[in-house]
Design an enzyme around this catalytic site. Structure first.
Site, PDB file in Angstrom:
ATOM      1  CG  HIS A  78      -1.576  -1.037   1.304  1.00  0.00           C
ATOM      2  ND1 HIS A  78      -2.605  -1.442   0.185  1.00  0.00           N
ATOM      3  CD2 HIS A  78      -2.140  -1.881   2.207  1.00  0.00           C
ATOM      4  CE1 HIS A  78      -3.468  -2.350   0.601  1.00  0.00           C
ATOM      5  NE2 HIS A  78      -3.187  -2.744   1.619  1.00  0.00           N
ATOM      6  CB  CYS A 180      -1.512 -11.600  -4.280  1.00  0.00           C
ATOM      7  SG  CYS A 180      -2.426 -10.132  -4.028  1.00  0.00           S
TER       8      CYS A 180
END
Length: 224
Positions: A78, A180
């Site tokens: 982020h 991920c």
């Protein structure tokens, strides 16, 4: 309560503060003491580890702060230029076509929401079987790349955490992780498709698409 509150800001919210707020809000929603909420925000540069994160997938050459997120999934970046939307909903009731207590349908609806919002901005996006996130054909590289990620936690049928959409982040900041857990594909941003796009442009599309998918109109916090 059936009202959904929209909390929206453009400041960079420290991750621990966001985590603390979400946990408290989710519990208050469960007890019917607070309305459901969408929280639009940004974070300073950081990495979060989901419950499946592997230490070998983190290199972190810039020394960004790292946090245990408590959500599903693996490592996620982020940072500035990335729109985070934390989705705090009571899943014991339906939302649009999403049935109550159906986690698969809820996650699929979140994917449709992002895809619909990107379509409103003129960008074609899709999901891929066996790969988490929302994917596009990068106009610079010509390769398939991830433009949005999902990471949801559900506590006693109340959702928290949410989605992240790459507007114009520094894409090399993702190099500190295997995003991920997927090694064979890169990441991209809306700015590669629309260089002049702004965060309010993306917000507008997300809110319009929310109505299409979840059949509700979030009420801006402080809007009466």
């Amino acid at each position: 309560m059936t009202k959904i509150i929209l909390r929206r800001g453009y400041e960079r919210v420290p991750y621990p503060r966001a985590l603390s707020f979400m946990a408290a809000q989710a519990e208050a929603i469960r007890q019917s003491h607070a309305p459901e909420m969408l929280w639009f925000l940004e974070h300073p540069p950081l990495f979060t580890a989901g419950t499946s994160a592997r230490s070998e997938d983190l290199t972190n050459p810039h020394g960004f702060d790292t946090f245990e997120a408590g959500r599903g999934g693996q490592w996620t970046y982020h940072g500035p230029g990335q729109r985070i939307v934390y989705v705090m909903l009571d899943l014991t009731r339906p939302h649009g076509d999403v049935p109550a207590r159906d986690l698969r349908a809820f996650v699929q609806a979140l994917e449709r929401w992002i895809i619909r919002a990107l379509a409103l901005l003129g960008v074609h996006a899709e999901t891929r079987e066996g790969r988490i996130g929302v994917w596009v054909q990068d106009p610079v590289t010509g390769c398939e790349a991830k433009i949005a990620a999902l990471g949801i936690r559900v506590s006693r049928w109340v959702s928290w955490h949410g989605v992240s959409i790459n507007l114009n982040p520094v894409l090399t900041d993702f190099d500190g992780i295997v995003p991920c857990g997927i090694r064979d594909y890169g990441v991209t941003s809306l700015a590669r498709f629309k260089p002049d796009i702004s965060m309010p442009d993306l917000d507008h599309a997300l809110l319009e698409a929310w109505q299409d998918v979840f059949a509700s109109v979030p009420q801006e916090e402080g809007g009466g």
